[in-house]
Design a protein around this motif. Structure first.
Motif, PDB file in Angstrom:
ATOM      1  N   GLY A 103       0.743  -1.250   0.034  1.00 50.93           N
ATOM      2  CA  GLY A 103       0.033   0.033   0.059  1.00 50.93           C
ATOM      3  C   GLY A 103       0.712   1.413   0.045  1.00 50.93           C
ATOM      4  O   GLY A 103       0.455   2.371   0.080  1.00 50.93           O
ATOM      5  N   GLU A 104       2.182   1.191   0.009  1.00 53.21           N
ATOM      6  CA  GLU A 104       3.045   2.145  -0.281  1.00 53.21           C
ATOM      7  C   GLU A 104       4.224   1.893  -0.849  1.00 53.21           C
ATOM      8  O   GLU A 104       4.701   0.752  -0.958  1.00 53.21           O
ATOM      9  CB  GLU A 104       3.213   2.888   1.312  1.00 53.21           C
ATOM     10  CG  GLU A 104       4.131   1.715   2.071  1.00 53.21           C
ATOM     11  CD  GLU A 104       4.458   2.230   3.481  1.00 53.21           C
ATOM     12  OE1 GLU A 104       5.164   3.346   3.193  1.00 53.21           O
ATOM     13  OE2 GLU A 104       4.270   1.728   4.557  1.00 53.21           O
ATOM     14  N   ASN A 105       5.195   2.733  -1.314  1.00 55.13           N
ATOM     15  CA  ASN A 105       6.392   2.440  -2.031  1.00 55.13           C
ATOM     16  C   ASN A 105       7.393   2.489  -0.954  1.00 55.13           C
ATOM     17  O   ASN A 105       7.892   3.235  -0.042  1.00 55.13           O
ATOM     18  CB  ASN A 105       6.648   3.905  -2.880  1.00 55.13           C
ATOM     19  CG  ASN A 105       8.118   3.473  -3.659  1.00 55.13           C
ATOM     20  OD1 ASN A 105       8.674   2.369  -3.222  1.00 55.13           O
ATOM     21  ND2 ASN A 105       8.333   4.076  -4.705  1.00 55.13           N
ATOM     22  N   LEU A 106       7.778   1.133  -0.628  1.00 54.06           N
ATOM     23  CA  LEU A 106       8.722   0.689   0.505  1.00 54.06           C
ATOM     24  C   LEU A 106      10.298   1.103  -0.066  1.00 54.06           C
ATOM     25  O   LEU A 106      11.319   0.723   0.609  1.00 54.06           O
ATOM     26  CB  LEU A 106       8.613  -0.745   1.102  1.00 54.06           C
ATOM     27  CG  LEU A 106       7.373  -1.076   1.546  1.00 54.06           C
ATOM     28  CD1 LEU A 106       7.375  -2.604   1.982  1.00 54.06           C
ATOM     29  CD2 LEU A 106       6.990  -0.135   2.759  1.00 54.06           C
ATOM     30  N   LYS A 107      10.395   1.284  -1.159  1.00 56.04           N
ATOM     31  CA  LYS A 107      11.580   1.468  -1.849  1.00 56.04           C
ATOM     32  C   LYS A 107      12.224  -0.017  -1.653  1.00 56.04           C
ATOM     33  O   LYS A 107      11.910  -1.196  -1.309  1.00 56.04           O
ATOM     34  CB  LYS A 107      12.426   2.532  -1.506  1.00 56.04           C
ATOM     35  CG  LYS A 107      11.583   3.777  -1.684  1.00 56.04           C
ATOM     36  CD  LYS A 107      12.615   5.109  -1.326  1.00 56.04           C
ATOM     37  CE  LYS A 107      11.785   6.212  -1.893  1.00 56.04           C
ATOM     38  NZ  LYS A 107      12.476   7.545  -1.534  1.00 56.04           N
ATOM     39  N   PHE A 108      13.742   0.071  -2.143  1.00 55.28           N
ATOM     40  CA  PHE A 108      14.514  -1.208  -2.383  1.00 55.28           C
ATOM     41  C   PHE A 108      14.633  -2.126  -1.020  1.00 55.28           C
ATOM     42  O   PHE A 108      14.446  -3.247  -0.993  1.00 55.28           O
ATOM     43  CB  PHE A 108      15.907  -1.005  -2.932  1.00 55.28           C
ATOM     44  CG  PHE A 108      16.591  -2.303  -3.479  1.00 55.28           C
ATOM     45  CD1 PHE A 108      16.417  -2.726  -4.656  1.00 55.28           C
ATOM     46  CD2 PHE A 108      17.336  -2.807  -2.557  1.00 55.28           C
ATOM     47  CE1 PHE A 108      17.307  -3.968  -5.053  1.00 55.28           C
ATOM     48  CE2 PHE A 108      18.070  -3.944  -2.744  1.00 55.28           C
ATOM     49  CZ  PHE A 108      18.033  -4.611  -4.314  1.00 55.28           C
ATOM     50  N   VAL A 109      15.148  -1.266  -0.066  1.00 60.22           N
ATOM     51  CA  VAL A 109      15.457  -2.113   1.173  1.00 60.22           C
ATOM     52  C   VAL A 109      14.272  -2.653   1.836  1.00 60.22           C
ATOM     53  O   VAL A 109      14.356  -3.808   2.215  1.00 60.22           O
ATOM     54  CB  VAL A 109      16.450  -1.214   1.936  1.00 60.22           C
ATOM     55  CG1 VAL A 109      16.407  -1.831   3.461  1.00 60.22           C
ATOM     56  CG2 VAL A 109      17.819  -0.820   1.562  1.00 60.22           C
ATOM     57  N   ARG A 110      13.333  -1.824   2.111  1.00 62.48           N
ATOM     58  CA  ARG A 110      12.252  -2.159   2.974  1.00 62.48           C
ATOM     59  C   ARG A 110      11.597  -3.430   2.292  1.00 62.48           C
ATOM     60  O   ARG A 110      10.678  -4.191   2.816  1.00 62.48           O
ATOM     61  CB  ARG A 110      11.408  -0.973   3.460  1.00 62.48           C
ATOM     62  CG  ARG A 110      12.155  -0.412   4.527  1.00 62.48           C
ATOM     63  CD  ARG A 110      11.030   0.659   4.967  1.00 62.48           C
ATOM     64  NE  ARG A 110      10.478   1.579   4.294  1.00 62.48           N
ATOM     65  CZ  ARG A 110       9.204   2.149   4.440  1.00 62.48           C
ATOM     66  NH1 ARG A 110       8.608   1.516   5.226  1.00 62.48           N
ATOM     67  NH2 ARG A 110       8.925   2.961   3.462  1.00 62.48           N
ATOM     68  N   GLY A 111      11.477  -2.995   0.937  1.00 64.17           N
ATOM     69  CA  GLY A 111      10.600  -4.044  -0.097  1.00 64.17           C
ATOM     70  C   GLY A 111      11.178  -5.533   0.027  1.00 64.17           C
ATOM     71  O   GLY A 111      10.203  -6.504   0.195  1.00 64.17           O
ATOM     72  N   HIS A 112      12.468  -5.427   0.090  1.00 64.34           N
ATOM     73  CA  HIS A 112      12.879  -6.877  -0.029  1.00 64.34           C
ATOM     74  C   HIS A 112      13.109  -7.480   1.432  1.00 64.34           C
ATOM     75  O   HIS A 112      13.010  -8.702   1.654  1.00 64.34           O
ATOM     76  CB  HIS A 112      14.570  -6.777  -0.504  1.00 64.34           C
ATOM     77  CG  HIS A 112      14.670  -6.731  -1.858  1.00 64.34           C
ATOM     78  ND1 HIS A 112      14.556  -5.379  -2.661  1.00 64.34           N
ATOM     79  CD2 HIS A 112      14.464  -7.650  -3.034  1.00 64.34           C
ATOM     80  CE1 HIS A 112      14.551  -5.759  -4.055  1.00 64.34           C
ATOM     81  NE2 HIS A 112      14.545  -7.025  -4.337  1.00 64.34           N
ATOM     82  N   ASN A 113      13.310  -6.595   2.478  1.00 68.47           N
ATOM     83  CA  ASN A 113      13.160  -7.092   3.694  1.00 68.47           C
ATOM     84  C   ASN A 113      11.819  -7.610   4.044  1.00 68.47           C
ATOM     85  O   ASN A 113      11.749  -8.790   4.810  1.00 68.47           O
ATOM     86  CB  ASN A 113      13.748  -5.996   4.826  1.00 68.47           C
ATOM     87  CG  ASN A 113      14.837  -5.548   5.130  1.00 68.47           C
ATOM     88  OD1 ASN A 113      15.926  -6.512   4.638  1.00 68.47           O
ATOM     89  ND2 ASN A 113      15.210  -4.654   5.631  1.00 68.47           N
ATOM     90  N   LEU A 114      10.917  -6.974   3.422  1.00 69.29           N
ATOM     91  CA  LEU A 114       9.236  -7.734   3.601  1.00 69.29           C
ATOM     92  C   LEU A 114       9.152  -9.034   3.175  1.00 69.29           C
ATOM     93  O   LEU A 114       8.531  -9.980   3.739  1.00 69.29           O
ATOM     94  CB  LEU A 114       8.422  -6.716   2.911  1.00 69.29           C
ATOM     95  CG  LEU A 114       6.692  -6.999   3.047  1.00 69.29           C
ATOM     96  CD1 LEU A 114       6.519  -7.221   4.507  1.00 69.29           C
ATOM     97  CD2 LEU A 114       6.090  -6.201   2.145  1.00 69.29           C
ATOM     98  N   VAL A 115       9.842  -9.392   2.008  1.00 70.23           N
ATOM     99  CA  VAL A 115       9.940 -10.552   1.238  1.00 70.23           C
ATOM    100  C   VAL A 115      10.734 -11.586   2.313  1.00 70.23           C
ATOM    101  O   VAL A 115      10.201 -12.904   2.565  1.00 70.23           O
ATOM    102  CB  VAL A 115      10.467 -10.847  -0.043  1.00 70.23           C
ATOM    103  CG1 VAL A 115      10.578 -12.042  -0.731  1.00 70.23           C
ATOM    104  CG2 VAL A 115       9.496  -9.593  -1.068  1.00 70.23           C
ATOM    105  N   PHE A 116      12.023 -11.322   2.682  1.00 69.89           N
ATOM    106  CA  PHE A 116      12.775 -12.078   3.626  1.00 69.89           C
ATOM    107  C   PHE A 116      12.042 -12.590   4.704  1.00 69.89           C
ATOM    108  O   PHE A 116      12.074 -13.612   5.186  1.00 69.89           O
ATOM    109  CB  PHE A 116      13.980 -11.426   3.846  1.00 69.89           C
ATOM    110  CG  PHE A 116      15.084 -10.968   2.715  1.00 69.89           C
ATOM    111  CD1 PHE A 116      14.960 -11.733   1.704  1.00 69.89           C
ATOM    112  CD2 PHE A 116      15.757  -9.980   2.770  1.00 69.89           C
ATOM    113  CE1 PHE A 116      15.748 -11.410   0.451  1.00 69.89           C
ATOM    114  CE2 PHE A 116      16.661  -9.623   1.767  1.00 69.89           C
ATOM    115  CZ  PHE A 116      16.558 -10.331   0.577  1.00 69.89           C
TER     116      PHE A 116
END
Length: 222
Positions: free
Chosen positions: A51-64
């Motif tokens: 629901g928001e732009n997490l950008k690179f770091v937070r977006g990938h951390n979410l998947v991990f």
């Protein structure tokens, strides 16, 4: 602004020769209808929309964080597409349990002309004389000059594969009790160097896999 890259990028992921794979797309903002396009054309893909732009770091951390049973993670930027055997070739180097991270031979891709080039985008990360990180071989014509240099100081996050157990070993615990794999203070750019160095300091290695080939526009916004 990523929708124009999806036909190549996502198709390259779902058509890998290695079949025991789950493709996950994090929607970092959906102004162009990328989410709906993926759902319609690639129904086998798992979509995460924070629901928001997490950008690179937070977006990938979410998947991990979400995919706790995944043994290996192959990262793919939205303007990157992989040759069909990329994942299969990458996994071969992980037969060595000391390998925590790796990336393949990534060429620059001309999205304007929809053409491959012989110009390298990255073969991993190296240090400049000033101590800064930079993509090894970037803007050079590929003449095989990096193919024998397999040990890396750091793996390039645009195309890295990571070992789950190594990620768990080097993750940070924040004051609120949550964990981060990529350091969120970086947000984007050089978080891959930080993570790779933590892995090396923990006794792991990072490798370059020249037989795994991808193509990167390096033009998409995060």
């Amino acid at each position: 602004r990523s929708k124009k890259y999806i036909p190549l990028s996502v198709a390259s992921m779902v058509n890998q020769t290695y079949k025991d794979i789950e493709v996950v797309c994090v929607i970092n903002g959906n102004e162009d209808g990328s989410k709906e396009y993926i759902a319609q054309h690639f129904p086998q893909v798992t979509i995460i929309d924070p629901g928001e732009n997490l950008k690179f770091v937070r977006g990938h951390n979410l998947v991990f964080e979400k995919f706790t049973n995944t043994e290996f993670f192959q990262l793919v930027n939205d303007d990157l597409w992989l040759e069909p055997n990329y994942v299969e070739e990458m996994l071969k180097v992980f037969e060595d349990p000391s390998v925590a991270a790796a990336n393949g031979k990534i060429f620059n891709y001309n999205y304007t002309l929809n053409q491959k080039t012989k110009v390298l985008d990255t073969t991993g990360i190296e240090y400049s004389k000033s101590g800064g990180g930079r993509s090894r071989g970037q803007h050079q014509e590929d003449l095989g000059q990096f193919d024998s240099k397999r040990e890396l100081i750091a793996s390039d996050g645009s195309s890295s594969m990571y070992r789950r157990s190594a990620l768990e070993e080097v993750k940070y615990q924040r004051a609120d009790g949550s964990y981060e794999y990529y350091d969120v203070d970086f947000e984007m750019y050089w978080e891959d160097v930080d993570l790779s160095l933590r892995m090396i300091n923990a006794g792991y290695s990072c490798r370059f896999v020249p037989s795994a080939v991808g193509h990167h526009g390096r033009t998409a916004a995060a």
